[in-house]
Design an enzyme around this catalytic site. Structure first.
Site, PDB file in Angstrom:
ATOM      1  NE  ARG A 159      -4.328  -1.675   1.494  1.00  0.00           N
ATOM      2  CZ  ARG A 159      -4.580  -2.583   2.421  1.00  0.00           C
ATOM      3  NH1 ARG A 159      -3.964  -2.538   3.582  1.00  0.00           N
ATOM      4  NH2 ARG A 159      -5.474  -3.517   2.193  1.00  0.00           N
ATOM      5  CE  LYS A 183       0.292  14.097 -14.684  1.00  0.00           C
ATOM      6  NZ  LYS A 183       0.098  14.661 -16.021  1.00  0.00           N
ATOM      7  CD  GLU A 228       8.256  16.112 -22.312  1.00  0.00           C
ATOM      8  OE1 GLU A 228       7.540  17.084 -22.034  1.00  0.00           O
ATOM      9  OE2 GLU A 228       7.800  14.957 -22.465  1.00  0.00           O
ATOM     10  CE  LYS A 252       6.154  17.780 -13.822  1.00  0.00           C
ATOM     11  NZ  LYS A 252       6.313  16.558 -14.534  1.00  0.00           N
ATOM     12  CD  GLU A 299      -2.941  16.416 -15.964  1.00  0.00           C
ATOM     13  OE1 GLU A 299      -1.773  16.067 -15.828  1.00  0.00           O
ATOM     14  OE2 GLU A 299      -3.700  15.993 -16.854  1.00  0.00           O
ATOM     15  NE  ARG A 343       1.453  17.154 -12.881  1.00  0.00           N
ATOM     16  CZ  ARG A 343       2.022  16.331 -12.032  1.00  0.00           C
ATOM     17  NH1 ARG A 343       1.663  16.337 -10.757  1.00  0.00           N
ATOM     18  NH2 ARG A 343       2.964  15.496 -12.435  1.00  0.00           N
ATOM     19  CG  ASN A 363      -0.717  16.396 -20.049  1.00  0.00           C
ATOM     20  OD1 ASN A 363       0.240  15.631 -19.972  1.00  0.00           O
ATOM     21  ND2 ASN A 363      -1.654  16.449 -19.125  1.00  0.00           N
ATOM     22  CG  HIS A 395       2.358  15.162 -23.373  1.00  0.00           C
ATOM     23  ND1 HIS A 395       3.064  16.300 -23.661  1.00  0.00           N
ATOM     24  CD2 HIS A 395       3.185  14.411 -22.582  1.00  0.00           C
ATOM     25  CE1 HIS A 395       4.250  16.251 -23.075  1.00  0.00           C
ATOM     26  NE2 HIS A 395       4.349  15.117 -22.416  1.00  0.00           N
ATOM     27  CG  HIS A 443      -0.028  10.246 -24.499  1.00  0.00           C
ATOM     28  ND1 HIS A 443      -0.697  10.625 -23.364  1.00  0.00           N
ATOM     29  CD2 HIS A 443       1.290  10.446 -24.226  1.00  0.00           C
ATOM     30  CE1 HIS A 443       0.179  11.047 -22.448  1.00  0.00           C
ATOM     31  NE2 HIS A 443       1.380  10.941 -22.953  1.00  0.00           N
ATOM     32  CG  HIS A 494       7.261  10.691 -23.757  1.00  0.00           C
ATOM     33  ND1 HIS A 494       5.946  10.583 -24.161  1.00  0.00           N
ATOM     34  CD2 HIS A 494       7.304  11.718 -22.866  1.00  0.00           C
ATOM     35  CE1 HIS A 494       5.227  11.519 -23.530  1.00  0.00           C
ATOM     36  NE2 HIS A 494       6.028  12.201 -22.749  1.00  0.00           N
TER      37      HIS A 494
END
Ligand code: GLY
Length: 347
Positions: free
Chosen positions: A110, A132, A174, A212, A222, A226, A230, A233, A237, A250
């Site tokens: 956990r 993330k 990035e 960031k 997000e 935030r 993206n 992205h 993606h 990426h």
């Protein structure tokens, strides 16, 4: 040594930029890395760790291995090593290693702590900061995961001395993303500087991490700003998914995705054609290959709905609104989006 603090809901944590600090941990440590990075840098990390026991899990290199099977491999090592709730995982590697290690640490018993030691430019300026974590599946990228903030991030630009040129370029994409969305002055600085010099590179890393950290501190989960991280992205993606996570790094897919987003932003009147050309020129200055041909535009469009930002059947696009600003919109008309995709199907 520069120290930037990220404020998260559960705890605040430091991002150190400079020569790797000693990591002292009372308990067991499991280091996760890939064969390439371990071969180059594991010894140096081991010399800088003081812990009760240290274990190592070497996972295969590449985005296509950021999956359930590799996650299972890490957890298996954690159980075999009898890690407990006071144990620590350390990610030594790029974005794949930090995402999957973060996720493994979030779900092991956990949740235990993890520290990120990013060794690629992309992971140093983006992936390792912000918590993330997750893996890909055949539906798409990062669709399984949780927010789990690291205990600390250690960014040592020395690791970049062994970084292949292609990986370097992917990281620069990035950095440019951060500048376009959040800081015009940073963009202008990037236009005029040479990131192959160590001083400029360290400044760019520091500026990116500051952006960031600020964004994550104000919107950890997000819900708003935030999503600006993206930019590019939503398109990237789909590109990565269509190419089985094996053709593009990426950051390379993000660079192409940024140009697709720019085309949409120009079509919707948020960005001028000149600004769009300036962004493309900056990406090209760093040697990014911006070619992509969409094979089936309807299929490409349908995949937008698997994006995590998409809710109630509405696609959320992050678009530059001039350089240094962004807009997040759910109201891009389908016909305008399709026109952009069509342009990219004729490349
Ligand atoms: N890489 C995007 C984010 O951390 O939100």
């Amino acid at each position: 040594m520069e120290e930037i603090i990220v404020y998260a809901s559960q705890a605040k944590y430091p991002v150190f930029i400079g020569s790797l600090q000693k990591i002292i941990h009372q308990g067991k440590v499991l280091i996760i890395s890939n064969p390439k990075i371990a071969g180059l840098h594991l010894d140096r990390l081991l010399q800088n760790i003081s812990a009760d026991e240290v274990y190592i899990s070497i996972i295969p290199d590449g985005e296509c291995y950021k999956n359930f099977e590799t996650l299972g491999q890490i957890l298996e090592t954690a159980f075999n090593s009898r890690l407990d709730r006071k144990s620590l995982m350390i990610a030594l590697g790029g974005g794949v290693v930090s995402d999957i290690t973060g996720f493994a640490s979030a779900i092991y018993q956990r949740g235990i702590d993890f520290i990120a030691i990013p060794t690629t430019l992309l992971a140093q300026v983006d992936a390792s900061v912000g918590g993330k974590t997750g893996i890909n599946n055949h539906f798409g990228k990062n669709l399984v995961g949780v927010f789990h903030q690291p205990k600390a991030v250690h960014i040592d630009p020395f690791f970049l001395s062994t970084l292949p040129e292609r990986e370097f370029r992917a990281g620069v994409a990035e950095i440019i993303k951060m500048a376009v969305c959040f800081e015009r002055d940073f963009f202008l600085w990037l236009q005029n500087c040479d990131l192959s010099t160590p001083d400029s590179l360290q400044t760019a890393i520091s500026k990116s991490v500051r952006i960031k950290a600020k964004v994550v501190s104000s919107d950890e989960k997000e819900q708003g700003v935030r999503a600006g991280l993206n930019y590019g992205h939503t398109f990237a993606h789909v590109i990565e998914n269509e190419t089985n996570y094996s053709l593009f790094l990426h950051g390379e897919a993000v660079a192409i995705g940024m140009l697709m987003a720019n085309d949409l932003a120009v079509a919707l009147g948020y960005l001028s054609f000149e600004e769009s050309s300036e962004i493309a020129a900056l990406l090209k200055k760093y040697g990014l290959d911006l070619d992509y041909k969409i094979q089936d535009i309807q299929m490409f469009y349908d995949k937008f709905f698997l994006d995590k930002k998409s809710c109630f059947q509405k696609i959320k696009f992050v678009l530059p609104a001039g350089i240094g600003n962004l807009i997040i919109t759910e109201n891009a008309p389908k016909e305008v989006v399709m026109r952009v995709l069509e342009k990219w199907s004729k490349k």
